[in-house]
Design a protein around this motif. Structure first.
Motif, short mmCIF file in Angstrom:
data_model
loop_
_atom_site.label_atom_id
_atom_site.label_comp_id
_atom_site.label_asym_id
_atom_site.label_seq_id
_atom_site.Cartn_x
_atom_site.Cartn_y
_atom_site.Cartn_z
N LEU A 336 8.75 -3.10 35.06
CA LEU A 336 7.72 -2.12 34.75
C LEU A 336 7.33 -2.17 33.29
O LEU A 336 6.15 -2.03 32.94
CB LEU A 336 8.21 -0.71 35.11
N LEU A 337 8.30 -2.41 32.40
CA LEU A 337 8.02 -2.53 30.97
C LEU A 337 7.07 -3.69 30.72
O LEU A 337 6.10 -3.57 29.95
CB LEU A 337 9.31 -2.71 30.18
N GLY A 338 7.34 -4.83 31.35
CA GLY A 338 6.46 -5.98 31.19
C GLY A 338 5.06 -5.71 31.69
O GLY A 338 4.07 -6.12 31.07
N SER A 339 4.97 -4.97 32.79
CA SER A 339 3.66 -4.62 33.33
C SER A 339 2.90 -3.69 32.39
O SER A 339 1.68 -3.85 32.19
CB SER A 339 3.82 -3.95 34.70
N LEU A 340 3.61 -2.73 31.80
CA LEU A 340 2.97 -1.80 30.86
C LEU A 340 2.45 -2.53 29.62
O LEU A 340 1.36 -2.25 29.13
CB LEU A 340 3.96 -0.71 30.45
N ILE A 341 3.25 -3.49 29.11
CA ILE A 341 2.82 -4.26 27.94
C ILE A 341 1.54 -5.03 28.25
O ILE A 341 0.58 -5.03 27.46
CB ILE A 341 3.93 -5.22 27.49
N GLN A 342 1.49 -5.65 29.42
CA GLN A 342 0.30 -6.41 29.80
C GLN A 342 -0.91 -5.51 29.98
O GLN A 342 -2.04 -5.89 29.63
CB GLN A 342 0.58 -7.18 31.10
N ASP A 343 -0.70 -4.32 30.54
CA ASP A 343 -1.82 -3.42 30.79
C ASP A 343 -2.36 -2.80 29.51
O ASP A 343 -3.57 -2.53 29.42
CB ASP A 343 -1.36 -2.29 31.74
N TYR A 344 -1.49 -2.57 28.52
CA TYR A 344 -1.93 -1.88 27.30
C TYR A 344 -2.45 -2.82 26.22
O TYR A 344 -3.15 -2.37 25.31
CB TYR A 344 -0.79 -1.03 26.74
N GLN A 345 -2.13 -4.10 26.29
CA GLN A 345 -2.62 -5.03 25.27
C GLN A 345 -4.14 -5.03 25.15
O GLN A 345 -4.67 -4.99 24.03
CB GLN A 345 -2.10 -6.44 25.55
N PRO A 346 -4.90 -5.07 26.25
CA PRO A 346 -6.37 -5.01 26.11
C PRO A 346 -6.86 -3.71 25.48
O PRO A 346 -7.86 -3.71 24.75
CB PRO A 346 -6.87 -5.14 27.56
#
Length: 358
Positions: A336-346
């Motif tokens: 979930l942490l990896g998913s959050l990082i990917q979602d928030y980068q943009p």
């Protein structure tokens, strides 16, 4: 209608708080899930911020009236923090401070949502105009707070924080009941409540030793000091540093609009102003008090935003965060942490207020 709603919130504080926390958690995982998910997430978060402030006010008022009890069934006693005492007393003493503090808080709650709506409805150029006016508004409000406080540091949050923990509440009393005024004495200027001598004697069944009571009730000087003494009045050096800190976001926005959002000079200018401001304040305040120490620690953490601001983020941080996200994506618990990082980068790259630190 409002009275019924207030009664419902007070009598079901723990359940209402659980719903608020659940919805807030939802806002962190919504971005990237569907079209305009970040807009929906920010709209929910903004609404919850306003609703949460109103609920906090209702619970604080109920506690003052003696309508809340703890797990043991005893009337809940508020023990205001130094932060709440300072801002509460400042707001009580100055209408300018009270109005500026509440307006500033409202702007801070809504700024990300306003920027998103402006970007989607008005275009990128108009979005930067909106962002600039928001920062101008915040500068004016912070200058008003600086003046109304007698040239003292302006903290990040400027309204009292939550004083009542809903999880610590037991079954509430009826709204019509109130606290026995004879059991407490309330200061006219400080608005603080203290246990009356009559109540101390009754609790001790007539055997109370008032001297021992006072000796066994150590008082922290900051807990009983008037609000102005909780922060130093800034001298010329410290005042210049505080003015630089207040103006820094606006200077950063204007420099980005002139030089470009990916320009290193705008990034470096903002960092230089913040470092200079910090050094000036530290030189002026030799022995910081609790509020000043906490605020300086908060401002120190704001330097982390420079790691996710353009162009530093694009050239250094983004690749490393992407590697972390990829590594986390295959792990059962931290995926979930990896998913959050990917979602928030943009979002960090696209929207100013996600990394503004203002």
């Amino acid at each position: 209608m409002l009275q019924k709603y207030a009664s419902f919130v007070v009598n079901n504080a723990a359940q209402v708080n659980s719903i608020e926390n659940g919805l807030r958690t939802l806002t962190y995982v919504l971005p990237g899930r569907f079209a305009d998910a970040e807009l929906a997430s920010e709209a929910i978060y903004t609404l919850l911020s306003f609703v949460g402030v109103y609920h906090d006010k209702l619970l604080a008022q109920a506690a003052i009236k003696g309508l809340l009890v703890d797990k043991q069934g005893q009337p809940l006693k508020l023990d205001p923090t130094v932060f709440n005492r300072y801002h509460g007393q400042m707001a009580h003493a100055s209408d300018v401070y009270r109005v500026a503090a509440h307006v500033l808080s409202c702007v801070q709650y809504a700024e990300k949502l306003v920027e998103m709506v402006a970007a989607k409805r008005l275009g990128n150029r108009r979005r930067w105009q909106v962002v600039t006016w928001i920062e101008i508004t915040k500068v004016v409000l912070r200058l008003a707070l600086l003046r109304a406080s007698g040239q003292r540091m302006v903290t990040g949050a400027v309204v009292p924080e939550r004083e009542v923990d809903p999880g610590s509440l037991g079954s509430t009393k009826h709204m019509e009941q109130g606290v026995d005024a004879k059991k407490q004495w309330k200061g006219g200027r400080s608005r603080l409540s203290f246990t009356s001598v009559r109540e101390i004697l009754q609790q001790a069944e007539g055997n109370a030793d008032l001297g021992a009571f006072v000796a066994n009730s150590p008082q922290n000087a900051e807990r009983i000091a008037p609000a102005p003494s909780l922060m130093h009045r800034l001298n010329a050096l410290g005042l210049t540093g505080e003015l630089l800190f207040i103006l820094r976001p606006l200077i950063y926005v204007l420099s980005m609009r002139k030089l470009g959002a990916n320009n290193w000079r705008a990034w470096a200018l903002s960092l230089l102003i913040e470092l200079t401001s910090r050094q000036m304040l530290r030189s002026d305040i030799n022995v910081p008090r609790t509020l000043e120490r906490d605020e300086m620690a908060r401002r120190k953490w704001l330097f982390v935003y420079y790691l996710v601001r353009m162009p530093f983020f694009e050239q250094f941080t983004e690749k490393r965060l992407s590697r972390v996200a990829m590594w986390c994506s295959n792990k059962p618990v931290i995926s979930l942490l990896g998913s959050l990082i990917q979602d928030y980068q943009p979002l960090w790259k696209q929207y100013y207020f996600y990394t503004a630190g203002s």
